[in-house]
Design a protein around this motif. Structure first.
Motif, PDB file in Angstrom:
ATOM      1  N   LEU A   3       0.836  -1.196   0.000  1.00  0.00           N
ATOM      2  CA  LEU A   3       0.000   0.000   0.000  1.00  0.00           C
ATOM      3  C   LEU A   3       0.872   1.248   0.000  1.00  0.00           C
ATOM      4  CD1 LEU A   3      -2.831   1.180   0.113  1.00  0.00           C
ATOM      5  CD2 LEU A   3      -2.737   0.989   2.583  1.00  0.00           C
ATOM      6  N   THR A   4       1.925   1.286   0.733  1.00  0.00           N
ATOM      7  CA  THR A   4       2.837   2.412   0.780  1.00  0.00           C
ATOM      8  C   THR A   4       3.489   2.612  -0.570  1.00  0.00           C
ATOM      9  OG1 THR A   4       3.285   1.893   3.090  1.00  0.00           O
ATOM     10  CG2 THR A   4       4.823   3.360   2.009  1.00  0.00           C
ATOM     11  N   ARG A   5       3.885   1.481  -1.190  1.00  0.00           N
ATOM     12  CA  ARG A   5       4.508   1.576  -2.515  1.00  0.00           C
ATOM     13  C   ARG A   5       3.500   2.122  -3.521  1.00  0.00           C
ATOM     14  NH1 ARG A   5       4.878  -0.851  -7.086  1.00  0.00           N
ATOM     15  NH2 ARG A   5       3.577  -2.647  -6.651  1.00  0.00           N
ATOM     16  N   LEU A   6       2.259   1.642  -3.453  1.00  0.00           N
ATOM     17  CA  LEU A   6       1.229   2.119  -4.387  1.00  0.00           C
ATOM     18  C   LEU A   6       0.943   3.611  -4.168  1.00  0.00           C
ATOM     19  CD1 LEU A   6      -1.334  -0.824  -4.466  1.00  0.00           C
ATOM     20  CD2 LEU A   6       0.122  -0.022  -6.323  1.00  0.00           C
ATOM     21  N   LEU A   7       0.927   4.016  -2.911  1.00  0.00           N
ATOM     22  CA  LEU A   7       0.716   5.438  -2.626  1.00  0.00           C
ATOM     23  C   LEU A   7       1.873   6.287  -3.155  1.00  0.00           C
ATOM     24  CD1 LEU A   7      -0.754   5.424   0.993  1.00  0.00           C
ATOM     25  CD2 LEU A   7      -1.862   6.227  -1.078  1.00  0.00           C
ATOM     26  N   ALA A   8       3.072   5.803  -2.992  1.00  0.00           N
ATOM     27  CA  ALA A   8       4.240   6.528  -3.487  1.00  0.00           C
ATOM     28  C   ALA A   8       4.207   6.622  -4.999  1.00  0.00           C
ATOM     29  CB  ALA A   8       5.529   5.836  -3.014  1.00  0.00           C
ATOM     30  N   VAL A   9       3.853   5.530  -5.666  1.00  0.00           N
ATOM     31  CA  VAL A   9       3.771   5.532  -7.135  1.00  0.00           C
ATOM     32  C   VAL A   9       2.665   6.470  -7.592  1.00  0.00           C
ATOM     33  CG1 VAL A   9       3.180   4.102  -9.144  1.00  0.00           C
ATOM     34  CG2 VAL A   9       4.764   3.243  -7.407  1.00  0.00           C
ATOM     35  N   VAL A  12       3.805  10.005  -7.306  1.00  0.00           N
ATOM     36  CA  VAL A  12       4.762  10.337  -8.361  1.00  0.00           C
ATOM     37  C   VAL A  12       4.019  10.601  -9.668  1.00  0.00           C
ATOM     38  CG1 VAL A  12       6.634   9.408  -9.786  1.00  0.00           C
ATOM     39  CG2 VAL A  12       6.688   9.142  -7.302  1.00  0.00           C
ATOM     40  N   HIS A  13       3.033   9.773  -9.992  1.00  0.00           N
ATOM     41  CA  HIS A  13       2.283   9.950 -11.237  1.00  0.00           C
ATOM     42  C   HIS A  13       1.233  11.058 -11.125  1.00  0.00           C
ATOM     43  CE1 HIS A  13       4.115   6.647 -13.293  1.00  0.00           C
ATOM     44  NE2 HIS A  13       3.848   5.800 -12.279  1.00  0.00           N
ATOM     45  N   ALA A  14       0.737  11.316  -9.908  1.00  0.00           N
ATOM     46  CA  ALA A  14      -0.301  12.330  -9.717  1.00  0.00           C
ATOM     47  C   ALA A  14       0.265  13.728  -9.857  1.00  0.00           C
ATOM     48  CB  ALA A  14      -0.950  12.154  -8.349  1.00  0.00           C
ATOM     49  N   ARG A  15       1.478  13.909  -9.420  1.00  0.00           N
ATOM     50  CA  ARG A  15       2.078  15.240  -9.469  1.00  0.00           C
ATOM     51  C   ARG A  15       2.136  15.779 -10.900  1.00  0.00           C
ATOM     52  NH1 ARG A  15       5.425  17.840  -5.458  1.00  0.00           N
ATOM     53  NH2 ARG A  15       6.182  19.741  -6.414  1.00  0.00           N
ATOM     54  N   PRO A  16       2.711  15.055 -11.892  1.00  0.00           N
ATOM     55  CA  PRO A  16       2.706  15.586 -13.254  1.00  0.00           C
ATOM     56  C   PRO A  16       1.286  15.806 -13.784  1.00  0.00           C
ATOM     57  CG  PRO A  16       4.216  13.733 -13.086  1.00  0.00           C
ATOM     58  CD  PRO A  16       3.457  13.820 -11.790  1.00  0.00           C
ATOM     59  N   TRP A  17       0.373  14.887 -13.432  1.00  0.00           N
ATOM     60  CA  TRP A  17      -1.005  15.046 -13.899  1.00  0.00           C
ATOM     61  C   TRP A  17      -1.624  16.312 -13.314  1.00  0.00           C
ATOM     62  CZ3 TRP A  17      -5.655  15.061 -11.173  1.00  0.00           C
ATOM     63  CH2 TRP A  17      -6.806  15.033 -11.966  1.00  0.00           C
ATOM     64  N   LEU A  18      -1.387  16.567 -12.025  1.00  0.00           N
ATOM     65  CA  LEU A  18      -1.893  17.779 -11.381  1.00  0.00           C
ATOM     66  C   LEU A  18      -1.264  19.026 -12.005  1.00  0.00           C
ATOM     67  CD1 LEU A  18      -2.047  16.905  -7.573  1.00  0.00           C
ATOM     68  CD2 LEU A  18      -3.942  17.513  -9.058  1.00  0.00           C
ATOM     69  N   GLU A  19       0.036  18.979 -12.228  1.00  0.00           N
ATOM     70  CA  GLU A  19       0.715  20.124 -12.844  1.00  0.00           C
ATOM     71  C   GLU A  19       0.160  20.392 -14.239  1.00  0.00           C
ATOM     72  OE1 GLU A  19       4.864  19.194 -12.663  1.00  0.00           O
ATOM     73  OE2 GLU A  19       5.037  19.748 -10.542  1.00  0.00           O
TER      74      GLU A  19
END
Length: 115
Positions: A3-9, A12-19
């Motif tokens: 779960l921690t790994r999935l949250l970290a991934v 990482v992917h959410a940040r570019p999408w948000l930007e």
């Protein structure tokens, strides 16, 4: 751990999408603001042109009235001068006619007296 790994991934992917999402929304907002500004400037330009046209028409009307008034005054003055000149000429001709009548009477009287 998974779960921690999935949250970290996902972070990482959410940040570019948000930007990217924020950048596209910001770009759309800027475009809308520029379009609004362009419309406002167009309206302002149209308003100023209309005001200038109205002021021009009012000025033209005032100048036409003033011109017509001046022409009317000049016509009246010319008519008055012509009337005065005609009256003066009439008086001169009447005096001349009276003088001629007196001369003829005097000549006729002299003729009668010489008989």
């Amino acid at each position: 751990a998974e779960l921690t790994r999935l949250l970290a991934v996902s972070r990482v992917h959410a940040r570019p999408w948000l930007e990217e999402t924020l950048a596209s929304r910001l770009e759309a907002a800027e475009e809308a603001n520029l379009q609004s500004l362009e419309e406002a400037l167009t309206l302002l330009g149209d308003s100023r042109e209309a005001a200038a046209a109205e002021a021009h028409a009012a000025l033209e009307a005032r100048l036409r009235r003033e011109h017509d008034d001046e022409v009317a005054k000049a016509d009246a003055a010319a008519a008055q001068q012509a009337q005065a000149a005609l009256e003066e000429e009439r008086e001169r001709l009447l005096r001349q006619a009276e003088a001629s009548v007196l001369e003829e009477r005097a000549a006729g009287l002299a003729e009668v007296m010489s008989l």
